[in-house]
Design a protein around this motif. Structure first.
Motif, PDB file in Angstrom:
ATOM      1  N   GLN A 308       0.864  -1.172   0.000  1.00  0.00           N
ATOM      2  CA  GLN A 308       0.000   0.000   0.000  1.00  0.00           C
ATOM      3  C   GLN A 308       0.907   1.230   0.000  1.00  0.00           C
ATOM      4  OE1 GLN A 308      -3.657  -0.749   2.698  1.00  0.00           O
ATOM      5  NE2 GLN A 308      -2.068  -2.082   3.538  1.00  0.00           N
ATOM      6  N   TYR A 309       0.443   2.328  -0.600  1.00  0.00           N
ATOM      7  CA  TYR A 309       1.299   3.498  -0.776  1.00  0.00           C
ATOM      8  C   TYR A 309       0.677   4.753  -0.154  1.00  0.00           C
ATOM      9  CZ  TYR A 309       3.844   0.551  -4.036  1.00  0.00           C
ATOM     10  OH  TYR A 309       4.573  -0.476  -4.592  1.00  0.00           O
ATOM     11  N   PHE A 310       1.565   5.638   0.318  1.00  0.00           N
ATOM     12  CA  PHE A 310       1.122   6.892   0.928  1.00  0.00           C
ATOM     13  C   PHE A 310       2.052   8.026   0.508  1.00  0.00           C
ATOM     14  CE2 PHE A 310       4.256   5.138   3.825  1.00  0.00           C
ATOM     15  CZ  PHE A 310       5.044   6.235   4.146  1.00  0.00           C
ATOM     16  N   SER A 311       1.537   9.255   0.578  1.00  0.00           N
ATOM     17  CA  SER A 311       2.363  10.434   0.337  1.00  0.00           C
ATOM     18  C   SER A 311       2.067  11.553   1.321  1.00  0.00           C
ATOM     19  CB  SER A 311       2.172  10.944  -1.106  1.00  0.00           C
ATOM     20  OG  SER A 311       0.816  11.218  -1.356  1.00  0.00           O
ATOM     21  N   ASP A 312       1.071  11.358   2.193  1.00  0.00           N
ATOM     22  CA  ASP A 312       0.759  12.370   3.206  1.00  0.00           C
ATOM     23  C   ASP A 312       0.157  11.688   4.437  1.00  0.00           C
ATOM     24  OD1 ASP A 312      -2.078  11.976   2.791  1.00  0.00           O
ATOM     25  OD2 ASP A 312      -1.942  13.262   1.025  1.00  0.00           O
ATOM     26  N   PRO A 313       0.029  12.416   5.558  1.00  0.00           N
ATOM     27  CA  PRO A 313      -0.482  11.805   6.795  1.00  0.00           C
ATOM     28  C   PRO A 313      -1.884  11.215   6.647  1.00  0.00           C
ATOM     29  CG  PRO A 313       0.596  13.893   7.281  1.00  0.00           C
ATOM     30  CD  PRO A 313       0.509  13.799   5.794  1.00  0.00           C
ATOM     31  N   GLU A 314      -2.715  11.872   5.857  1.00  0.00           N
ATOM     32  CA  GLU A 314      -4.083  11.381   5.683  1.00  0.00           C
ATOM     33  C   GLU A 314      -4.100   9.993   5.045  1.00  0.00           C
ATOM     34  OE1 GLU A 314      -4.069  15.443   6.632  1.00  0.00           O
ATOM     35  OE2 GLU A 314      -3.076  14.484   4.909  1.00  0.00           O
ATOM     36  N   GLN A 315      -3.220   9.785   4.081  1.00  0.00           N
ATOM     37  CA  GLN A 315      -3.154   8.470   3.439  1.00  0.00           C
ATOM     38  C   GLN A 315      -2.599   7.412   4.396  1.00  0.00           C
ATOM     39  OE1 GLN A 315      -0.886   9.411  -0.075  1.00  0.00           O
ATOM     40  NE2 GLN A 315      -2.701   9.930  -1.270  1.00  0.00           N
ATOM     41  N   VAL A 316      -1.651   7.824   5.248  1.00  0.00           N
ATOM     42  CA  VAL A 316      -1.141   6.905   6.274  1.00  0.00           C
ATOM     43  C   VAL A 316      -2.281   6.475   7.190  1.00  0.00           C
ATOM     44  CG1 VAL A 316       0.350   6.693   8.311  1.00  0.00           C
ATOM     45  CG2 VAL A 316       1.212   7.795   6.226  1.00  0.00           C
ATOM     46  N   ALA A 317      -3.067   7.443   7.656  1.00  0.00           N
ATOM     47  CA  ALA A 317      -4.191   7.150   8.546  1.00  0.00           C
ATOM     48  C   ALA A 317      -5.195   6.222   7.876  1.00  0.00           C
ATOM     49  CB  ALA A 317      -4.865   8.453   8.978  1.00  0.00           C
ATOM     50  N   HIS A 318      -5.446   6.451   6.598  1.00  0.00           N
ATOM     51  CA  HIS A 318      -6.388   5.611   5.856  1.00  0.00           C
ATOM     52  C   HIS A 318      -5.896   4.168   5.777  1.00  0.00           C
ATOM     53  CE1 HIS A 318      -9.385   4.472   2.883  1.00  0.00           C
ATOM     54  NE2 HIS A 318      -8.420   4.002   2.116  1.00  0.00           N
ATOM     55  N   ILE A 319      -4.602   3.987   5.486  1.00  0.00           N
ATOM     56  CA  ILE A 319      -4.031   2.638   5.395  1.00  0.00           C
ATOM     57  C   ILE A 319      -4.148   1.911   6.735  1.00  0.00           C
ATOM     58  CG2 ILE A 319      -1.849   1.366   5.130  1.00  0.00           C
ATOM     59  CD1 ILE A 319      -1.059   3.515   3.032  1.00  0.00           C
ATOM     60  N   ILE A 320      -3.922   2.651   7.819  1.00  0.00           N
ATOM     61  CA  ILE A 320      -3.989   2.045   9.157  1.00  0.00           C
ATOM     62  C   ILE A 320      -5.416   1.612   9.506  1.00  0.00           C
ATOM     63  CG2 ILE A 320      -3.806   2.559  11.639  1.00  0.00           C
ATOM     64  CD1 ILE A 320      -1.332   4.254  10.967  1.00  0.00           C
ATOM     65  N   THR A 321      -6.391   2.406   9.133  1.00  0.00           N
ATOM     66  CA  THR A 321      -7.767   2.153   9.575  1.00  0.00           C
ATOM     67  C   THR A 321      -8.576   1.287   8.620  1.00  0.00           C
ATOM     68  OG1 THR A 321      -8.443   4.269   8.578  1.00  0.00           O
ATOM     69  CG2 THR A 321      -7.884   4.278  10.927  1.00  0.00           C
ATOM     70  N   ILE A 322      -8.172   1.209   7.358  1.00  0.00           N
ATOM     71  CA  ILE A 322      -8.951   0.455   6.384  1.00  0.00           C
ATOM     72  C   ILE A 322      -8.837  -1.048   6.658  1.00  0.00           C
ATOM     73  CG2 ILE A 322      -7.113   0.178   4.665  1.00  0.00           C
ATOM     74  CD1 ILE A 322      -9.237   0.681   2.501  1.00  0.00           C
ATOM     75  N   LYS A 323      -9.915  -1.766   6.427  1.00  0.00           N
ATOM     76  CA  LYS A 323      -9.923  -3.219   6.599  1.00  0.00           C
ATOM     77  C   LYS A 323      -9.567  -3.869   5.261  1.00  0.00           C
ATOM     78  CE  LYS A 323     -11.517  -3.009  10.849  1.00  0.00           C
ATOM     79  NZ  LYS A 323     -10.685  -3.407  12.009  1.00  0.00           N
ATOM     80  N   THR A 324      -8.373  -4.440   5.197  1.00  0.00           N
ATOM     81  CA  THR A 324      -7.896  -5.081   3.965  1.00  0.00           C
ATOM     82  C   THR A 324      -8.083  -6.591   4.069  1.00  0.00           C
ATOM     83  OG1 THR A 324      -6.234  -3.346   3.758  1.00  0.00           O
ATOM     84  CG2 THR A 324      -5.950  -5.280   2.368  1.00  0.00           C
ATOM     85  N   ASP A 325      -8.537  -7.197   2.989  1.00  0.00           N
ATOM     86  CA  ASP A 325      -8.745  -8.650   2.930  1.00  0.00           C
ATOM     87  C   ASP A 325      -7.455  -9.376   3.313  1.00  0.00           C
ATOM     88  OD1 ASP A 325      -9.081 -11.305   2.225  1.00  0.00           O
ATOM     89  OD2 ASP A 325     -10.179 -10.856   0.390  1.00  0.00           O
ATOM     90  N   PRO A 326      -7.483 -10.201   4.374  1.00  0.00           N
ATOM     91  CA  PRO A 326      -6.282 -10.942   4.791  1.00  0.00           C
ATOM     92  C   PRO A 326      -5.695 -11.815   3.680  1.00  0.00           C
ATOM     93  CG  PRO A 326      -7.989 -11.097   6.474  1.00  0.00           C
ATOM     94  CD  PRO A 326      -8.619 -10.452   5.270  1.00  0.00           C
ATOM     95  N   GLY A 327      -6.563 -12.312   2.816  1.00  0.00           N
ATOM     96  CA  GLY A 327      -6.082 -13.132   1.701  1.00  0.00           C
ATOM     97  C   GLY A 327      -5.221 -12.331   0.744  1.00  0.00           C
ATOM     98  N   ILE A 328      -5.609 -11.075   0.504  1.00  0.00           N
ATOM     99  CA  ILE A 328      -4.832 -10.199  -0.377  1.00  0.00           C
ATOM    100  C   ILE A 328      -3.478  -9.880   0.263  1.00  0.00           C
ATOM    101  CG2 ILE A 328      -4.717  -7.880  -1.382  1.00  0.00           C
ATOM    102  CD1 ILE A 328      -7.754  -8.045  -1.785  1.00  0.00           C
ATOM    103  N   LEU A 329      -3.494  -9.580   1.564  1.00  0.00           N
ATOM    104  CA  LEU A 329      -2.238  -9.285   2.264  1.00  0.00           C
ATOM    105  C   LEU A 329      -1.298 -10.491   2.231  1.00  0.00           C
ATOM    106  CD1 LEU A 329      -3.512  -7.310   5.386  1.00  0.00           C
ATOM    107  CD2 LEU A 329      -2.567  -6.400   3.255  1.00  0.00           C
ATOM    108  N   ALA A 330      -1.851 -11.678   2.380  1.00  0.00           N
ATOM    109  CA  ALA A 330      -1.032 -12.897   2.335  1.00  0.00           C
ATOM    110  C   ALA A 330      -0.390 -13.069   0.961  1.00  0.00           C
ATOM    111  CB  ALA A 330      -1.887 -14.113   2.681  1.00  0.00           C
ATOM    112  N   GLN A 331      -1.136 -12.718  -0.091  1.00  0.00           N
ATOM    113  CA  GLN A 331      -0.586 -12.794  -1.452  1.00  0.00           C
ATOM    114  C   GLN A 331       0.537 -11.779  -1.640  1.00  0.00           C
ATOM    115  OE1 GLN A 331      -3.774 -12.381  -4.295  1.00  0.00           O
ATOM    116  NE2 GLN A 331      -4.914 -14.124  -3.461  1.00  0.00           N
ATOM    117  N   HIS A 332       0.354 -10.573  -1.097  1.00  0.00           N
ATOM    118  CA  HIS A 332       1.405  -9.549  -1.173  1.00  0.00           C
ATOM    119  C   HIS A 332       2.692 -10.069  -0.538  1.00  0.00           C
ATOM    120  CE1 HIS A 332      -1.508  -5.847  -1.497  1.00  0.00           C
ATOM    121  NE2 HIS A 332      -1.559  -6.648  -2.539  1.00  0.00           N
TER     122      HIS A 332
END
Length: 368
Positions: A308-332
């Motif tokens: 996942q990518y960020f360029s500002d604090p708001e995007q960092v916060a979004h990445i932290i709070t968003i619920k990402t499919d564990p299956g997708i993370l495992a593939q990454h």
């Protein structure tokens, strides 16, 4: 083949980046039967003349006594010594304090320069220093017999700015053999219940952006910040953001501890924005980290869609709070580990350098 390697403080690695690379490359080439010499600072803790099959040449280094100017004297001493060694290949790692001596580079050797990152963009340098580093980059690009780029982004930059071709060879990483949750207990964190950031305390590593985004998220997991806070910027960060949730752990040099902290983190932040292939990013990939990286050409060339990518604090916060499919993370994670196995492993990197050296000996029109 007789190979000299200069531009680092020396081997075995007691410092970081280029020293780690020099350690792996010199050892690997020596094991293949080549005669390898590494230049070591007189201040290096290892004072023997031989490290395994690698020959060590100690040169006087005044950096500890006179500061940055000592780096130039150290490189000057190394280059003067190299002129009488009759190396087939002289590999120079970086250019910041040795390309000023390009007129002294040994004519009988093929001079190959690993161009590192865009050093002049680092915000820790003042304007005159940044200008000098641009000149140093220019000297290296114009006077080397062959350039090596550690990322496609650097390769494209060298082509666009200097109309110079370069060979792309990245760094490598090792996949740890095992992990143990007990290793991280000393940091009072639980498995998969903390965020991790490892970086030098420099503005271009986007540490403040990550911390601000983390605080915006109001997440209950702590953020562990690993890196020496001893410089001015590090002290600023610690003074302004240090609290029970943002924990500055200082520098950690134990590889086993670092690898376990990476492996068991809920999310690993990589904020580096200047430079090519960053060793710490490869190590995070090797440790099966869930990675959030700063959005730039260098990071995307390595991670591609597997982060996942960020360029500002708001995007960092979004990445932290968003619920990402564990299956997708495992593939990454799986695909990033596979990249280490196939593209960023040390055996391949050493083989690639050896082939580049052999080809240079056959084709470079340096006087021999």
């Amino acid at each position: 083949m007789k190979v000299g390697i200069l531009g680092t403080r020396g081997v075995p690695n007691a410092y970081g980046g280029f020293e780690q690379f020099a350690q792996y490359l010199s050892y690997g080439l020596a094991e293949k039967g080549h005669e390898v010499f590494v230049y070591n600072s007189s201040e290096h803790p290892y004072q023997e003349k031989q490290w395994g099959k690698v020959n060590i040449i100690h040169c006087k280094d005044w950096e500890g006594k006179i500061g940055t100017a000592g780096q130039f004297i150290y490189d000057y001493n190394c280059i003067r010594d190299a002129r009488k060694r009759n190396f087939d290949i002289l590999l120079q790692l970086g250019y910041t304090s040795n390309s000023i001596w390009h007129w002294l580079w040994p004519k009988q050797s093929i001079n190959i320069v690993n161009m590192d990152g865009l050093e002049w963009k680092r915000s820790k340098y003042n304007k005159p220093t940044q200008h000098f580093l641009q000149r140093a980059e220019h000297w290296a690009a114009q006077h080397a017999d062959l350039l090596i780029a550690d990322s496609v982004g650097i390769q494209d930059y060298l082509t666009a700015k200097y109309q110079k071709s370069s060979v792309f060879i990245p760094y490598g990483a090792e996949i740890p053999g095992s992990y143990s949750p007990s290793v991280i207990e000393q940091y009072h964190v639980d498995v998969n219940k903390y965020f991790l950031l490892i970086a030098r305390m420099e503005p271009e590593n986007n540490i403040e952006t990550i911390i601000k985004g983390y605080l915006l998220s109001k997440h209950s997991y702590p953020l562990i910040v690993v890196g020496n806070p001893g410089n001015k910027f590090g002290q600023y960060l610690k003074d302004n953001y240090g609290n029970p949730q943002v924990r500055f752990a200082g520098a950690i040099y134990d590889t086993n501890i670092i690898n376990n902290l990476r492996h068991y983190a809920h999310l690993y932040f990589h904020g580096h924005s200047v430079g090519g292939t960053n060793p710490s990013l490869l190590e995070a990939m090797a440790c099966e980290c869930n990675i959030a990286a700063h959005d730039n050409t260098f990071n995307k060339a390595i991670l591609q869609k597997d982060a996942q990518y960020f360029s500002d604090p708001e995007q960092v916060a979004h990445i932290i709070t968003i619920k990402t499919d564990p299956g997708i993370l495992a593939q990454h994670k799986q695909r990033n580990v596979e990249k280490i196995k196939t593209s960023y492993n040390w055996k391949k990197i050493i083989d690639d350098y050896e082939q580049v050296f052999f080809k240079a000996l056959q084709t470079t029109a340096a006087p021999r």
